[in-house]
Each structure stands twice: as structure tokens, then as C-alpha cells.
Design an enzyme around this catalytic site. Structure first.
Site, PDB file in Angstrom:
ATOM      1  N   ASP A  76      85.279  40.330  90.629  1.00 23.06           N
ATOM      2  CA  ASP A  76      84.497  40.198  89.399  1.00 23.06           C
ATOM      3  C   ASP A  76      83.928  41.564  89.015  1.00 23.06           C
ATOM      4  O   ASP A  76      82.982  42.049  89.640  1.00 23.06           O
ATOM      5  CB  ASP A  76      83.363  39.189  89.585  1.00 23.06           C
ATOM      6  CG  ASP A  76      82.714  38.810  88.269  1.00 23.06           C
ATOM      7  OD1 ASP A  76      83.099  37.773  87.704  1.00 23.06           O
ATOM      8  OD2 ASP A  76      81.838  39.554  87.803  1.00 23.06           O
ATOM      9  N   GLU A  80      81.989  44.493  86.828  1.00 24.39           N
ATOM     10  CA  GLU A  80      80.966  44.764  85.814  1.00 24.39           C
ATOM     11  C   GLU A  80      81.369  46.054  85.124  1.00 24.39           C
ATOM     12  O   GLU A  80      81.947  46.952  85.755  1.00 24.39           O
ATOM     13  CB  GLU A  80      79.581  44.893  86.437  1.00 24.39           C
ATOM     14  CG  GLU A  80      79.064  43.619  87.094  1.00 24.39           C
ATOM     15  CD  GLU A  80      79.065  42.413  86.176  1.00 24.39           C
ATOM     16  OE1 GLU A  80      78.749  42.576  84.973  1.00 24.39           O
ATOM     17  OE2 GLU A  80      79.391  41.311  86.653  1.00 24.39           O
ATOM     18  N   ASP A 133      78.376  37.393  91.705  1.00 21.76           N
ATOM     19  CA  ASP A 133      79.316  36.521  91.006  1.00 21.76           C
ATOM     20  C   ASP A 133      80.492  36.160  91.911  1.00 21.76           C
ATOM     21  O   ASP A 133      80.965  35.017  91.907  1.00 21.76           O
ATOM     22  CB  ASP A 133      79.819  37.184  89.725  1.00 21.76           C
ATOM     23  CG  ASP A 133      78.787  37.159  88.599  1.00 21.76           C
ATOM     24  OD1 ASP A 133      77.735  36.518  88.773  1.00 21.76           O
ATOM     25  OD2 ASP A 133      79.038  37.797  87.556  1.00 21.76           O
TER      26      ASP A 133
END
Length: 314
Positions: free
Chosen positions: A127, A129, A289
Site C-alpha cells: 500500500d 503513500e 493499511d
């Protein structure tokens, strides 16, 4: 999941029962032969209603078919009625596992009662960012690169790769980005470039045995944005190649919708609510996450769900 993903539209998949198979085709399950038919092992299936009202099929018994006849006979004596209790319900799985362990069954044997065979040895939960602002900045750049190595047999985390990445086009993080992700300027200053991080990912993959052609693994993301848009887009901008292992993945939103019969409009928040799970950590923290994704996958696997690739070939 960054702000960029929310802007990336995803089509809701046509909901089918395909992922609630009796098991992979012959030879396709990792370390397992094809599962026998429901009739041959007494598997019963019934509808289960989750906290959000989504319907779900939960196998009431998933492990017996994978025991030898001798071990199955022993397990029946140990578990009694629990052998045919709903392994989609964690309390029953926990009781079954404890009973097996107390009677000399190894942990891996006990785990068989809880999980159906998956198609992969490992799931690589990812995940990103990325840099972001309102209005959105272009190009976006990855600033957090986490991967969890999830064992496909136990659904437990075995290894973690986690690095922050120095953005080069927009090296200064915006207040919006820091507020959303929790990543401050000091966390990315002086960190490796994306090229260097990708090299370290490859080294980690090799060290973990994930580049062995006999080991089946696949990435898992919350949406298609990470590997369909963000990584290939930034690599194209920087003139970097994209490794083949990043070109196939499982979109957890699609997997969840296949399993539960409804689309998780708000991503991880909806999936945690639908499965009655507590949210782990901070929303929009890449590593947190990933932990939520892994927890959701484990819960779905407990309920008998078989994860399959959702991405289309590049």
C-alpha cells in the site's frame, strides 16, 4: 492508500460465486491436490449475514478433506461436533485448533481445519503513500513503500519490507500530504530514491525466496491504483523499468465484493466494519493499511474464501 487512489475510478466487478469454489483445479493449489467434492467430504454450506448486512457463503467444514484417512479419524475423535462446526466463525476455529494441539497435532495440522488451500504460497500486501495536495500535484511520487509477506497457508505475516522514499520532482511535502498520511518532511529527507528502493525490494524478494520460479506469490492492494497507475506512472516518468512481479495483483476491494456481495465504497473502513474488525493504526499510513489488508484477508480466508488474481495482463 493516498488521495490519488480516491480520484482513480474503479469498476465494480460483477458479483459471482466463482471464488467460493470447492478448491483450485487439480495441481493448482499450493502444496495440495484438488479438494474433493462437497458430497465426498460432507461439506455443508449455508448463508451467513455479516455486521453490515452483506451475505456470505461460509463452509461449515473445510479441513477434513486434506487429512489422511488415519489423521481424519483421529481428528474426528478429538473434535467431535467441532469438526463440522462453522470454520468461517473464528470462535469455532479457535476451539478446533486448541483441541488438536492438545492432542498432539502440530500447529500446521491444526491450521488445516481453519483454512482452505490457497493458490499462492505467499501474498505480498502493498500500500503506497504518495505526494499529494488539493488541487492534486503532478506527477505524484511514492513516499512510503511497505510490503508484508503473508504466508498463504497460515495467513500470518512472515516478513516486512518498509522504506520511505525521497521525492525528487516535488521534494517538499505539502501540509495536506502530511495531515493525510502522517508523513513529515524529516521522514523522507535523505531517504533513497525510488530507483534505489526498487533495487532493495528486489534484493528483499530474492532473500525471502520469492524469486524462485517454484514459489507462487502475488501482490495484494486495496484498489488498482498502486500497481496500475502509481508505480508504472512514476517509473515511466523517471525512465525506470517495472519488474514483472508488479504486473499482476489481487485488488482486495474486488475480492471482498466477491466474498461479501457488496462493494466497499469506503475501502478499508467499510471492509473492517463489514467483518466486525477493529481498524489497526492510522488511516492512510502505508504500513498500517497493509496490516489492515492482511487482517481482512485472514478473516476472509477463515470463512473459506479462495483468493484469485483480479488484474488483467499488461
Amino acid at each position: 492508500m493516498s488521495a490519488g487512489e480516491r480520484a482513480f475510478g474503479e469498476k465494480k466487478p460483477r458479483l459471482t460465486a466463482a471464488h467460493w469454489s470447492k478448491g483450485p483445479a487439480a495441481g493448482s493449489a499450493v502444496g495440495q491436490s484438488a479438494r474433493p467434492s462437497a458430497a465426498s467430504v460432507g461439506v455443508r454450506v449455508r448463508g451467513v449475514l455479516d455486521a453490515s448486512g452483506c451475505s456470505m457463503l461460509a463452509p461449515l467444514q473445510t479441513g477434513a478433506a486434506r487429512f489422511s484417512s488415519y489423521l481424519l479419524s483421529r481428528a474426528r475423535k478429538v473434535l467431535g461436533s467441532h469438526l463440522f462446526s462453522p470454520c468461517g466463525v473464528p470462535e469455532f476455529c479457535s476451539i478446533s485448533t486448541r483441541k488438536l494441539a492438545a492432542h498432539g497435532f502440530g500447529a500446521s495440522m491444526a491450521a488445516m481445519v481453519s483454512f482452505p488451500p490457497q493458490r499462492y504460497h505467499y501474498f505480498l500486501v502493498l500500500d503506497f503513500e504518495a505526494t499529494c495536495d488539493k488541487p492534486q500535484i503532478h506527477p505524484q511520487e511514492i513516499i512510503e513503500f511497505p510490503i508484508l509477506k503473508l504466508n498463504g497457508r497460515t495467513m500470518e505475516i512472515e516478513s516486512t519490507f518498509h522504506m520511505y522514499v525521497q521525492p525528487v520532482v516535488h521534494p517538499q511535502l505539502t501540509p495536506f500530504c502530511t495531515e493525510l498520511t502522517g508523513i513529515i518532511q524529516a521522514m523522507v529527507d535523505g531517504q533513497p530514491s525510488l530507483q534505489q528502493v526498487l533495487e532493495r525490494v528486489d534484493e528483499w524478494m530474492a532473500k525471502e525466496g520469492l524469486l524462485d520460479p517454484n514459489v507462487k506469490s502475488i501482490f495484494v492492494t486495496c484498489g488498482d491504483w498502486d500497481l496500475k497507475v502509481m508505480l508504472p506512472g512514476q517509473c515511466q516518468y523517471l525512465g525506470l523499468p517495472v519488474a514483472d512481479y508488479f504486473k499482476q495483483w489481487i485488488n482486495l476491494k474486488k475480492a471482498y465484493s466477491f466474498a461479501m456481495g457488496c462493494w466497499p465504497k469506503n475501502g478499508l473502513l467499510d471492509m473492517n466494519k463489514g467483518l466486525s474488525l477493529q481498524h489497526i493504526g492510522r488511516p492512510h499510513s502505508g504500513i498500517d493499511d497493509c496490516k489492515n489488508i492482511a487482517n481482512i484477508m485472514k478473516t476472509l480466508a477463515y470463512r473459506g474464501f479462495i483468493f484469485k488474481q483480479t488484474s488483467k495482463p499488461f
